[in-house]
Design an enzyme around this catalytic site. Structure first.
Site, short mmCIF file in Angstrom:
data_model
loop_
_atom_site.label_atom_id
_atom_site.label_comp_id
_atom_site.label_asym_id
_atom_site.label_seq_id
_atom_site.Cartn_x
_atom_site.Cartn_y
_atom_site.Cartn_z
N HIS A 78 46.80 4.60 24.14
CA HIS A 78 45.90 3.46 23.98
C HIS A 78 44.46 3.98 23.99
CE1 HIS A 78 49.17 0.55 24.54
NE2 HIS A 78 49.64 1.42 25.40
N LEU A 79 43.84 3.95 22.83
CA LEU A 79 42.47 4.46 22.74
C LEU A 79 41.43 3.34 22.91
CD1 LEU A 79 42.88 7.06 19.84
CD2 LEU A 79 42.64 7.53 22.29
N ASP B 278 51.74 7.32 27.24
CA ASP B 278 51.38 5.91 27.45
C ASP B 278 50.02 5.82 28.15
OD1 ASP B 278 51.35 3.19 27.40
OD2 ASP B 278 53.06 2.89 28.73
#
Lengths: 426, 326
Positions: A62-63, A305
């Site tokens: 998740h950027l 994650d």
């Protein structure tokens, strides 16, 4: 730019190499892998007593950009990845707005082009706004070069819509990544159901809330023959479900995250919100099952994650705190510490889980040190011990479940397409 | 204060905070119970005040409505000559969006010595304790623990029966959502009592047996061998999922009535943490009857809380001294 990596223990399961060799990189590609390469180079890296392996392909990251630049950006997230030996990431689409249309894909691509220091691949959402109602246009996603779709963070509850998603994804040859969680079962749960939830007085999340949805997702995908990948597997029942499906010849792949084989529900007992993760940290028996699944091959992939959150969202009441841990900078070291140094996996096995398999599942030409491949290389000291300190993170967020832990295995250099994107400083 | 002086000499109290009975040793609990016993007598004096906490400030920080517990802490602190400040959410900056941690740090900056916190979230007291250097007393956090209630229940039992070891204690009611049940189970089992919980299946939380409690769905079984029964309030307001039995149905199956008590030990002790719902979990006859110690619990609660405040302030004094010598 020519780089020569000397005398490292080269691990390349694709070409079945696991011996001391030199690796020569030129023009962003692997040029030669051999003993005692005699050539001139711009940079010579002494890799004696070090491991030289393909860059990590982390297919669950998740950027946060666009929309939550306070948590992470493409710039900080990819630099954080480079520090952890990661040279390719699959960016999850639960941004603000979600990556659910071509316009948003283009926005993200623009930022990636400008600020990313490693390869960023993009996953699109399954449904508009990730609301589980209306499917996105997968055809247009495919044209934009997207590799996968996922509503990660939530599951598409409506089985009819999910079946349609699998059907259309198959047509476009897109991988469907499933966050398998039945919220009618997990409800407002916060920690693993059982002694832990009772002891803490917090609502519990059952293993079935995951495994029942894994079962549904696999069945629907199998019905239409779509490629399905189960994200962040955390419990024994899911492993059994996936093992059963694989035995029957169903096309399914599965991933777990480092925290699911290195940490158990006990870590939550002091209400440390960095241990609040979804799915939750599970029992010791589940931890054991995950390790067995990695060993047996039921679990194909280890992905971080990586879920950055600000201190304001984490350092509050457990019930109100955001879920997730960052993982890009600790993932490899946790794997080495918990899997390689314990003898559960060999180096080649590990490289398969973190590089070869995810590349294959995503259909990208990564995860190999074969001549002509992209020069994505990690050089690491396998025995070096280090302490996970808040101050040392490059990630914009510091919410690591591994803070204060000692890990073994430290990345010295990361090279992405021939370019040195990270070098450890003392 | 000769008695407390002797206790002080022998005892080792090392905790900055009181967050739950899970985290206390048998020795810690016995120390608090013995101290409470010596404080209990003060409450019957004509002048009910000792100077043990003179110059100290106790802040009651309550995020949930509570009369009994808040007043009990206030009385306890005042009997020890502490200054008491009450903060309820309606009047504080909580309404302006201040976090619990920030509120706690502000209270610390106001030079308070002890924060007594009641919060709807499990773990809130633990979190606060990590963020402030002053002492934190958990006055009930979510479904987690209510350690002073557990201690006062144990204290009352000990007063009545002379011991805890070997007693059979049944806890009846909504175990799943009860912090009182959890504190009682931890405390009683550590002191050697045998605890049985009794509730409809839906209100028995998963894994409770690992806390050392037996489980039954039969109220008659729960009462048959019990030296004491602790009757929990049915917290209908917590029934977000709509799984609770109807009030009348509950009373029929689990209510403590005179008829049911006839089948129990003659001098069975009946406890209730209050507030009681007459005719829901307990009949009026039992609540007001000879076996009931409900009002004694309230009085004993003051003595127990005095002991807690006393030892926490001692731990703080000690800590201060240690720092000076460093």
């Amino acid at each position: 730019m020519k780089t020569l990596i000397k005398n490292g223990l080269v691990i390349d399961p694709v070409d079945k190499i696991e011996e001391i060799m030199d690796v020569f990189l030129s023009a962003g590609k692997i040029c030669k892998v051999a003993k005692d390469i005699k050539t001139t180079a711009d940079v010579v890296i002494d890799a004696k007593d070090k491991i030289v392996m393909p860059g990590i392909v982390d297919m669950h990251v998740h950027l946060r950009e666009p929309g939550r630049e306070d948590k992470e950006t493409i710039l900080t997230g990819t630099r954080s990845a480079a520090k952890g030996g990661v040279t390719s990431v699959l960016a999850m689409p639960n941004t603000l707005p979600a990556i659910d249309c071509v316009k948003n894909v283009k926005i993200l691509k623009g930022i990636v082009k400008k600020n990313a220091c490693i390869d960023v691949f993009i996953a699109g959402a399954i449904t508009h706004g990730r609301l589980g109602r209306e499917l996105c246009d997968f055809g247009l996603f495919k044209k934009e070069g997207l590799l996968a779709i996922s509503d990660d963070g939530t599951s598409v509850d409506d089985s009819g819509i999910m079946l349609e998603a699998f059907t259309k994804a198959k047509k476009e040859k897109l991988l469907v990544i499933c966050h398998s969680e039945d919220r009618t079962l997990s409800g407002k749960g916060l920690v693993n159901l059982g002694f832990t939830s009772t002891r803490l007085g917090l609502r519990g999340v059952s293993n079935e809330s995951e495994s029942k949805r894994v079962e549904r997702d696999i069945k629907l995908a199998a019905k239409v023959g779509a490629n399905v990948h189960i994200a962040h597997v955390s419990c024994r029942e899911s492993i059994e479900m996936i093992a059963g499906a694989k035995k029957k010849g169903i096309k399914v792949t599965a991933e777990t995250a480092p925290h699911y084989f290195s940490l158990s529900e006990e870590e939550v007992l002091n209400y440390n919100t960095n241990m609040k993760i979804n799915p939750p940290l599970r029992s010791m028996d589940d931890v054991k099952a995950i390790k067995e699944g990695l060993k047996s091959g039921v679990i194909d992939v280890i992905a971080s994650d990586h879920a950055p959150h600000t201190e304001n969202e984490k350092d509050i009441e457990f019930e109100y705190a955001a879920s997730g841990t960052i993982g890009l900078e600790t993932g490899l070291a946790v794997c080495i510490t918990e899997l390689v140094h314990t003898g559960l996996l060999g180096w080649s096995d590990l490289v398969r889980k973190v590089s070869v398999n995810p590349a294959k599942i995503l259909g990208i030409e990564k995860g190999s040190l074969g001549v002509g491949s992209d020069a994505d290389v990690v050089i690491l000291s396998p025995e070096k011990e280090w302490m996970v300190n808040k101050e040392d993170f490059i990630s914009k967020s510091k919410n690591s479940a591994f803070l204060g832990k000692r890990l073994k295995g430290l990345v010295e250099h990361t090279i992405c397409k021939g370019k040195l994107v990270y070098t450890k400083t003392d | 204060m000769n008695r407390t002086a002797t206790i002080k000499k022998k005892a080792k109290w090392v905790h900055k905070d009181l967050l739950g009975l899970e985290y206390l040793s048998k020795e810690d609990m016995n120390l608090l119970l013995d101290t409470a016993d010596s404080f209990r007598e003060i409450l019957d004096r004509p002048i009910k005040k000792v100077p043990a906490l003179r110059g100290k400030t106790v802040v009651n920080l309550f995020y949930e409505p509570s009369t009994r517990t808040r007043v009990s802490f206030e009385v306890a602190a005042k009997r020890l000559s502490a200054d008491v400040i009450n903060i309820a959410t309606e009047t504080s900056s909580v309404k302006k969006g201040e976090t619990l941690n920030d509120t706690g740090k502000n209270i610390e900056a106001l030079k308070a010595d002890i924060i007594v916190v009641r919060h709807n979230c499990s773990g809130a007291a633990s979190m606060l304790a990590r963020h402030v250097n002053i002492s934190v007393v958990n006055a009930g956090d979510g479904w987690h623990e209510h350690p002073t209630q557990g201690l006062l229940d144990i204290f009352t039992l000990k007063k009545k029966l002379g011991r805890i070891e070997g007693l059979n204690v049944s806890i009846v009611g909504d175990i799943a959502h009860s912090r009182v049940a959890r504190s009682n189970i931890w405390g009683l089992t550590k002191l050697g009592a045998k605890v049985m919980v009794c509730a409809p299946d839906i209100l028995v939380p998963s894994g409770i047996e690992k806390m050392g409690a037996g489980i039954t769905n039969s109220i008659d079984e729960a009462l048959s061998n019990a030296d004491a029964v602790n009757v929990l309030r049915m917290q209908f307001e917590r029934d977000e999922e709509g799984v609770f039995p109807q009030q009348l149905e509950y009373f029929k199956n689990f209510g403590i009535t005179e008829d049911r008590l006839k089948k129990a030990k003659k001098d069975i002790i009946v406890m209730h943490p209050g507030p009681i719902n007459r005719g829901v979990e307990i009949s009026s006859e039992v609540a007001d009857g000879l076996n009931s110690v409900i009002l004694e619990q309230v009085t004993n609660g003051i003595a127990v809380r005095m002991a807690v405040l006393f030892w926490l302030s001692q731990a703080r004094n000690k800590k201060g001294k240690d720092e000076d010598t460093d």
